[in-house]
Design an enzyme around this catalytic site. Structure first.
Site, mmCIF file in Angstrom:
data_model
loop_
_atom_site.group_PDB
_atom_site.id
_atom_site.type_symbol
_atom_site.label_atom_id
_atom_site.label_comp_id
_atom_site.label_asym_id
_atom_site.label_seq_id
_atom_site.Cartn_x
_atom_site.Cartn_y
_atom_site.Cartn_z
ATOM 1 N N TYR A 1 0.832 -1.208 0.000
ATOM 2 C CA TYR A 1 0.000 0.000 0.000
ATOM 3 C C TYR A 1 0.873 1.267 0.000
ATOM 4 O O TYR A 1 0.408 2.338 -0.361
ATOM 5 C CB TYR A 1 -0.854 0.058 1.269
ATOM 6 N N GLY A 2 2.107 1.094 0.447
ATOM 7 C CA GLY A 2 2.962 2.257 0.703
ATOM 8 C C GLY A 2 3.292 3.064 -0.522
ATOM 9 O O GLY A 2 3.715 4.214 -0.428
ATOM 10 N N CYS B 1 -1.702 -1.331 10.218
ATOM 11 C CA CYS B 1 -0.975 -0.825 9.054
ATOM 12 C C CYS B 1 -0.888 0.692 9.207
ATOM 13 O O CYS B 1 -1.927 1.366 9.266
ATOM 14 C CB CYS B 1 -1.753 -1.189 7.789
ATOM 15 N N ASN B 2 0.330 1.199 9.301
ATOM 16 C CA ASN B 2 0.495 2.651 9.453
ATOM 17 C C ASN B 2 -0.053 3.391 8.244
ATOM 18 O O ASN B 2 -0.729 4.413 8.373
ATOM 19 C CB ASN B 2 1.980 2.989 9.620
ATOM 20 N N THR B 3 0.218 2.844 7.045
ATOM 21 C CA THR B 3 -0.185 3.518 5.820
ATOM 22 C C THR B 3 -1.704 3.640 5.749
ATOM 23 O O THR B 3 -2.255 4.707 5.461
ATOM 24 C CB THR B 3 0.342 2.720 4.597
ATOM 25 N N CYS C 1 6.456 1.040 10.054
ATOM 26 C CA CYS C 1 5.616 0.193 9.193
ATOM 27 C C CYS C 1 5.554 -1.143 9.911
ATOM 28 O O CYS C 1 6.588 -1.630 10.407
ATOM 29 C CB CYS C 1 6.284 0.057 7.824
ATOM 30 N N THR C 2 4.370 -1.737 9.970
ATOM 31 C CA THR C 2 4.234 -2.953 10.784
ATOM 32 C C THR C 2 4.973 -4.155 10.186
ATOM 33 O O THR C 2 5.141 -5.173 10.858
ATOM 34 C CB THR C 2 2.750 -3.307 10.992
HETATM 35 N N1 DGL Z 1 2.438 -2.664 6.924
HETATM 36 C C1 DGL Z 1 2.062 -1.437 6.374
HETATM 37 C C2 DGL Z 1 2.399 -0.243 7.260
HETATM 38 O O1 DGL Z 1 2.453 -0.388 8.450
HETATM 39 C C3 DGL Z 1 2.179 -1.116 4.931
HETATM 40 C C4 DGL Z 1 3.104 -1.826 4.067
HETATM 41 C C5 DGL Z 1 2.760 -1.605 2.626
HETATM 42 O O2 DGL Z 1 1.810 -2.242 2.174
HETATM 43 O O3 DGL Z 1 3.425 -0.801 1.967
HETATM 44 O O4 DGL Z 1 2.576 0.843 6.773
#
Ligand code: DGL
Length: 270
Positions: free
Chosen positions: A42-43, A73-75, A183-184
């Site tokens: 997602y990033g 997920c932070n994003t 990011c997790t």
């Molecule tokens: N695990 C996700 C986060 O904490 C996003 C990773 C990704 O899909 O780019 O941001």
């Protein structure tokens, strides 16, 4: 006492680092883990996609009877948490890079932040950064290319080490003594990072804090399950159940009851 499951959502495998802490703190809660691995990372996706997709999956998790959702997920949190809170009728626990604990822990007051490009671009992250600007100097770096490697189960190859070296060396040269894993997915790189930098960087991972926040919200809303409940665990992947099962075994040492699930992204709306 409410036996319904808690949904834990991530673009892929990263949220397993949060699930690990939730299971440790709340072993009697049933969980549904949702890895949107077909659409990760997602990033680096358009922000509107991240928001719409997060809402779509979280709405679906509510239809599965989830009593609360952890956006692991932070994003996704940065781009969608407000919409989720407005639209969904269950408590939403989001995550954000641990800048505050990092600023408190840092002696040099120079803190490295590794997060996705979308997290670093987001207004929510930049507000957080500005609010703590007097407490430390934050050196932010987008961990481009790390998530696809971790999704394949690669947390220690030469390719991973080289990328980490490129990201971390300038931080060390600038005097950083603390690194936010923003990011997790990145907590699964902790051992490799420690191998590369020794004890020069204290690593800040917010998994435990998120599990505690979840426990507080369950108590506040009277949603906790009974301590003698028999919890159920479902692990769902939009890509490949067998891979999720393998990764859960490798990263968490659990035997995951994994299923592949198809949820097509909704067409964009104007
Ligand atoms: N695990 C996700 C986060 O904490 C996003 C990773 C990704 O899909 O780019 O941001």
């Amino acid at each position: 006492m409410n036996p319904s499951p808690i949904g834990i959502f991530d673009s892929g495998l990263g949220g397993l680092s949060v699930l690990r802490e939730v299971r440790a703190l709340l072993p009697h809660e049933s969980l549904i883990y949702f890895a949107d691995s077909r659409y990760a990372p997602y990033g680096e996706k358009p922000e509107r996609f991240v928001e719409a997709r997060t809402l779509q999956v979280c709405e679906w998790l509510v239809t599965q009877g989830c009593k609360a959702l952890v956006i692991a997920c932070n994003t996704a949190t940065m781009h969608a948490v407000q919409t989720l809170r407005e639209r969904l009728g269950v408590p939403i626990i989001g995550v954000e890079p641990g800048l505050k604990p990092a600023a408190a822990a840092s002696r040099s007051k120079v803190v490295g932040v590794l997060a996705t490009a979308n997290t670093l671009k987001s207004a929510k992250f930049n507000r957080l950064l500005t609010s703590l600007g007097n407490e430390s100097r934050f050196l932010c770096e987008a961990g481009i290319g790390l998530v696809p490697l971790i999704e394949q189960g690669d947390v220690s190859s030469e390719a991973v080490r080289q990328k980490l070296n490129n990201f971390l060396t300038p931080m060390l040269e600038a005097g950083a003594d603390t690194l936010v894993l923003g990011c997790t997915h990145y907590p699964f790189l902790s051992e490799t990072i420690e191998d590369l930098v020794g004890n020069q960087l204290a690593l800040i991972d917010t998994g435990v804090a998120i599990a505690r926040q979840l426990a507080r919200k369950l108590a506040e809303f009277g949603l906790a399950s009974s301590p003698d409940a028999q919890p159920t665990m479902r692990y769902l992947s939009t890509k490949d159940a067998a891979h999720l099962r393998e990764m859960a075994a490798a990263l968490l040492h659990v035997e995951a009851n994994a299923e592949t699930i198809a949820i097509e992204p909704a067409p964009p709306t104007e």
